[in-house]
Design an enzyme around this catalytic site. Structure first.
Site, PDB file in Angstrom:
ATOM      1  N   THR A   1       2.087  -8.575   8.486  1.00  0.00           N
ATOM      2  CA  THR A   1       0.943  -7.698   8.212  1.00  0.00           C
ATOM      3  C   THR A   1       0.850  -6.511   9.170  1.00  0.00           C
ATOM      4  OG1 THR A   1      -0.428  -9.138   9.591  1.00  0.00           O
ATOM      5  CG2 THR A   1      -0.490  -9.510   7.211  1.00  0.00           C
TER       6      THR A   1
ATOM      7  N   HIS B   1      -9.845   2.747   0.574  1.00  0.00           N
ATOM      8  CA  HIS B   1      -8.402   2.478   0.505  1.00  0.00           C
ATOM      9  C   HIS B   1      -8.134   1.798  -0.833  1.00  0.00           C
ATOM     10  CE1 HIS B   1      -4.397   1.404   1.195  1.00  0.00           C
ATOM     11  NE2 HIS B   1      -4.477   0.700   2.313  1.00  0.00           N
TER      12      HIS B   1
ATOM     13  N   GLU C   1       0.501   5.258  13.360  1.00  0.00           N
ATOM     14  CA  GLU C   1       0.738   6.467  12.569  1.00  0.00           C
ATOM     15  C   GLU C   1       0.758   7.705  13.469  1.00  0.00           C
ATOM     16  OE1 GLU C   1      -2.061   6.970   9.336  1.00  0.00           O
ATOM     17  OE2 GLU C   1      -0.493   7.943   8.153  1.00  0.00           O
TER      18      GLU C   1
ATOM     19  N   CYS D   1       0.796  -1.226   0.000  1.00  0.00           N
ATOM     20  CA  CYS D   1       0.000   0.000   0.000  1.00  0.00           C
ATOM     21  C   CYS D   1       0.830   1.278   0.000  1.00  0.00           C
ATOM     22  CB  CYS D   1      -0.964  -0.024   1.188  1.00  0.00           C
ATOM     23  SG  CYS D   1      -2.057  -1.447   1.106  1.00  0.00           S
TER      24      CYS D   1
ATOM     25  N   THR E   1      -8.019   1.227  10.541  1.00  0.00           N
ATOM     26  CA  THR E   1      -7.828   0.055  11.400  1.00  0.00           C
ATOM     27  C   THR E   1      -7.243   0.544  12.721  1.00  0.00           C
ATOM     28  OG1 THR E   1      -5.596  -0.415  10.629  1.00  0.00           O
ATOM     29  CG2 THR E   1      -7.396  -1.467   9.438  1.00  0.00           C
ATOM     30  N   PRO E   2      -7.605  -0.108  13.817  1.00  0.00           N
ATOM     31  CA  PRO E   2      -7.119   0.365  15.116  1.00  0.00           C
ATOM     32  C   PRO E   2      -5.599   0.476  15.165  1.00  0.00           C
ATOM     33  CG  PRO E   2      -8.896  -1.212  15.430  1.00  0.00           C
ATOM     34  CD  PRO E   2      -8.588  -1.203  13.958  1.00  0.00           C
TER      35      PRO E   2
ATOM     36  N   PHE F   1       1.581  -3.488   3.891  1.00  0.00           N
ATOM     37  CA  PHE F   1       1.840  -4.862   4.326  1.00  0.00           C
ATOM     38  C   PHE F   1       3.324  -5.160   4.151  1.00  0.00           C
ATOM     39  CE2 PHE F   1      -2.008  -7.941   3.984  1.00  0.00           C
ATOM     40  CZ  PHE F   1      -2.581  -7.312   5.062  1.00  0.00           C
TER      41      PHE F   1
ATOM     42  N   LYS G   1      -9.279   8.320   2.778  1.00  0.00           N
ATOM     43  CA  LYS G   1      -9.753   6.943   2.558  1.00  0.00           C
ATOM     44  C   LYS G   1     -11.217   6.743   2.942  1.00  0.00           C
ATOM     45  CE  LYS G   1      -5.272   4.666   2.564  1.00  0.00           C
ATOM     46  NZ  LYS G   1      -4.436   5.865   2.574  1.00  0.00           N
TER      47      LYS G   1
ATOM     48  N   HIS H   1      -1.953   8.195   6.051  1.00  0.00           N
ATOM     49  CA  HIS H   1      -2.365   6.910   5.471  1.00  0.00           C
ATOM     50  C   HIS H   1      -3.772   6.597   5.981  1.00  0.00           C
ATOM     51  CE1 HIS H   1      -1.611   3.254   3.351  1.00  0.00           C
ATOM     52  NE2 HIS H   1      -1.728   2.477   4.416  1.00  0.00           N
TER      53      HIS H   1
END
Lengths: 408, 394
Positions: free
Chosen positions: A266, A336, A310, A166, A303-304, A395, A331, A299
């Site tokens: 991941t 995304h 970040e 990504c 996601t938690p 990833f 996003k 980004h």
């Protein structure tokens, strides 16, 4: 003393759920309206109706038969070609054969070409090995994606496929920037393209990383990612080259930073240690003070773990300045878009610098109280912007941060 | 003359059917040995296969049992190269990786998607999904060794190995790492083998004759190579010995097959410019010749165009080890380094009657004069790349 070559953005092509031209893209981002909807044209086995940011291509984007006879399996190629032609048109370079003969393209994608595999898997059950034809190897060759653009646009410079998940769009832009700086080309196309695949939804679903409804970056109740399809391509050009042909210098690529978490296949490093190194490197190699950064295009996947890492990285790098820098994620508007995500975010930064406005983060209503940063939400915000920092992570842990500057 | 930003090769690792060290591979190449043999099916096809590869002999790192064959090969070659370079004292934050991939993830992706379609979502292994993307083999290699400066995957087809070297050179010149691995690994994927047969690209072993007028096609190859690149000043500081110097790289695109000779010639000339070299400086060409007649012909025409009257020896390692995709460029580079070191050009096994005369094809081990070598690559998708390197004592 030789003056360093400066690199500017002279054209953009943005294909997303927000439309297929830069004006529609920017208008949707400024409106801050979530465009994530039930997908009308894509399904995955045994999954409920999927939600995402789906692209409706124009008639002019019909897939040429010599590229592929099946637009379903060649969706990623179709998106990439659509963005490339629009970027060149925006730059005033479409059909400029002499200039393009020395230009190159570096493109990134994550899973888009998997549609070609999907076609095989469906036919395998019925046909067995007869499902494999002589063109299969070529159709699943990632390099074919930029090569198609190069062949159709008459490019003769470096043609590369960058695969850093990504962060592919930012990485591709970084390598294209370097190519121009060292004098290997005057014009480069850079960006990314991706589309929906079965494995994408199944894999993220099985990992519990899909948003239950729609993604809510940095929100207290964020619970996962929402995907989009799309392509973002920027025309990068050496400044004097752009000026000499009467091209527009929309913004400057000032520099970039890269790093790798080497933490997990991941999961991002929850402390954002590697991410912070990439941000710091972008500033230090560009000889830029952190205080000049007026907008961080995050980004922000929703996601938690991603959002937490970040934010921690931003706080590490910017310290006391961090709470005063406006941050948003696009996003939750277009989804995304994986390999295209940071390229589309770069286009958002270009447009922010041009208009001195920052797009809001859709679906963000109650920022996570742990974060304590200045998230732009609700509506677009006017700001005096000199530099934007575009963040991306992927990833495997590779981070790429791009620094873009305003052109007078 | 080496400057502070000169990029040196300070470590090499290889796993190939002809040997699992640069020395063993060089010995086999010097003897014109080939590991190419017919595949029982499909037909006609041949390959250079690693029949007894056991990753635990080289590295036994957590997670490796889940990774696919190409990833394991890449990790093992990286371990060999890192040991060769003696990088233990350099922290992971200062070490990077560029992985050149051509279908290196594909078998995992095909398996994942086929299971999804035929068995249903609940029967898929979710831990395989992150390994099914193109960046996965590189990412797990970087993860295995804690390489934190960068972890990049280039998927530029068969030209990817040379382009990965070029990208890594530039990142090191900018100081984005103290040292970095350029890695590639190739394993046979049955769907790709079948497709290549049906595209008419492969031939039986006896008909794989690189640059020969009787060649009918190529053989596929399994191999892994890792090269450690390092700025010369950093290598000197830690007492590391350079094995070669990378001088210049370039890549160009040919939009049609008939334009590959011109595209490759442009790439070569640009690489020579970047290396401040001329064709007269070249002691050797480590070519991309694979046995596919039209590609060999295109490369030969390109070399004739660039070399002119120069009688530079042209060799082709793929005649011995097969077409190993993105790994081929690194195998060619490794062979060039060992040739320069031994001052001997390795012969092309099976070449009797060149299809395109006008080049000095090496048909038996030949003494070399000079310190510079050219390495070339060209792909069916139109990518053309060139690398100029020299021996370390240049």
């Amino acid at each position: 003393m030789v003056t360093p070559r400066r690199v500017v953005v002279s054209g953009c092509g943005a294909i997303s759920a927000a439309g297929n031209d830069v004006e529609a893209f920017w208008s949707a981002l400024l409106a801050g309206r979530c465009l994530l909807q039930p997908l009308a044209h894509f399904t995955a086995p045994e999954m409920d109706v999927l939600t995402g940011g789906e692209v409706a291509l124009d008639e002019e984007d019909a897939l040429p038969a010599d590229v592929d006879t099946d637009p379903e399996r060649a969706r990623c190629e179709q998106l990439a070609l659509a963005a490339a032609s629009r970027a060149l048109r925006h730059a005033g370079l479409l059909g400029q054969t002499a200039t393009l003969a020395n230009a190159g393209v570096i493109l990134g994608s994550t899973m888009g070409l998997e549609r070609q595999i999907g076609d095989l898997s469906q036919r395998w059950s019925a046909e067995g090995s007869a499902a494999i034809d002589g063109s299969f190897g070529l159709r699943v060759d990632e390099h074919r994606l930029p090569a198609l653009i190069a062949a159709r646009c008459g490019l003769g410079g470096p043609v590369w496929h960058n695969a850093t998940a990504c962060s592919s769009g930012n990485a591709a832009t970084a390598w294209a920037f370097d190519t121009i700086v060292r004098g290997d080309a005057d014009v480069m196309l850079a960006g990314g393209a991706d589309t929906f695949t079965r494995s994408l939804f199944n894999g993220f679903g099985r990992m519990g990383a899909l948003a239950k409804s729609v993604c809510k970056p940095f929100d207290k109740s964020r619970d996962g990612v929402s995907f989009g399809e799309g392509a973002g391509i920027l025309v990068l050009e050496e400044l004097e080259h752009a000026r000499s042909r009467g091209g527009h210098a929309l913004a400057e690529i000032v520099g970039y930073g890269i790093s790798n978490d080497a933490y997990h296949v991941t999961a991002p490093d929850p402390n954002g240690t590697g991410y912070a190194r990439a941000m710091s490197q972008a500033l230090s190699t560009s000889h830029v003070e952190a205080a000049r950064v007026g907008y961080i295009c995050a980004h922000g996947t929703g996601t938690p773990y991603n959002d937490l890492g970040e934010v921690r990285a931003i706080r590490t790098v910017f310290g006391d300045l961090a709470p005063r820098i406006p941050i948003s994620s696009i996003k939750s508007i277009i989804g995304h878009t994986n390999g295209a995500a940071s390229a589309l975010a770069s286009i958002a930064c270009v447009l922010s610098l041009r208009s001195q406005r920052i797009p809001p983060t859709a679906n963000l209503t109650e920022p996570d109280p742990e974060f304590g940063l200045d998230f732009v939400m609700g509506q677009a915000r006017a700001a005096a912007l000199d530099l934007c920092l575009n963040l991306s992570a992927g990833f495997g842990g590779f981070n790429a941060c791009l620094l873009l500057g305003r052109m007078p | 003359m080496a400057s502070s930003t000169t990029i040196a090769v300070t470590g090499m690792g290889v796993i190939a059917p002809l040997g699992d060290s640069p020395v063993a591979l060089a010995e086999a190449l010097a003897q014109a040995r080939s590991s190419i043999a017919d595949l029982p099916e499909p037909s006609p096809a041949s390959a250079s296969r690693l029949t007894d590869f056991d990753f635990t002999r080289y590295a036994n790192i957590r997670g490796m049992r889940v990774y696919n064959r190409a990833s394991r090969l890449g990790i093992c070659a990286t371990r060999l190269a890192m040991t060769d370079a003696g990088l233990e004292s350099i922290p992971g934050e200062d070490l990077g990786l560029v992985f050149a991939s051509h279908h290196a993830h594909l078998d995992t992706l095909i398996e994942y998607d086929r299971n999804l379609v035929t068995l249903g979502p609940s029967r898929t292994n979710p831990s395989l999904m992150p390994l099914a993307i193109a960046s996965a083999p590189g990412a797990v290699t970087a993860l295995s060794f804690g390489l934190k400066a960068f972890s990049i995957t280039l998927a530029n087809g068969d030209a990817g190995g040379l382009d990965a070297l070029g990208l890594c050179m530039h990142l090191l010149e900018q100081g984005r790492a103290r040292a970095a691995m350029v890695v590639s690994a190739s394993s046979l994927c049955s769907e790709i083998v079948l497709s290549a047969v049906r595209a008419g690209l492969l031939a039986e072993a006896r008909n794989v004759r690189v640059f020969d007028r009787d060649s009918r096609g190529a053989a596929l190859g399994e191999a892994a190579v890792a090269l450690v690149l390092e700025r010369m000043d950093h290598a000197c500081q830690r007492g590391a010995q350079a094995k070669a110097i990378l001088r210049g790289h370039a890549s160009r695109f040919a939009p049609r097959p008939d334009l590959i000779p011109a595209g490759l010639a442009r790439a070569i000339r640009r690489a020579l410019d970047a290396a401040n070299s001329t064709p007269a400086d070249l002691a050797l060409v480590s070519s991309a010749g694979s046995g596919v007649p039209e590609m060999d012909r295109a490369e030969a025409l390109s070399l004739i165009d660039v070399l002119g009257e120069e009688k530079t020896p042209v060799t082709a390692v793929k005649a011995a080890v097969g077409e190993a995709g993105a790994c081929s460029g690194l195998l060619q580079t490794l062979a060039a380094i060992s040739s320069l070191s031994a001052k001997t050009a390795w012969p092309i096994p099976g070449l009797r009657n060149p299809a395109v005369p006008g080049l000095t094809y090496v048909t038996q081990a030949t003494p070399l004069r000079g310190n510079h070598a050219l390495v070339t690559a060209a792909t069916r998708t139109g990518s053309c790349s060139a690398l100029v390197l020299s021996s370390a004592n240049d």
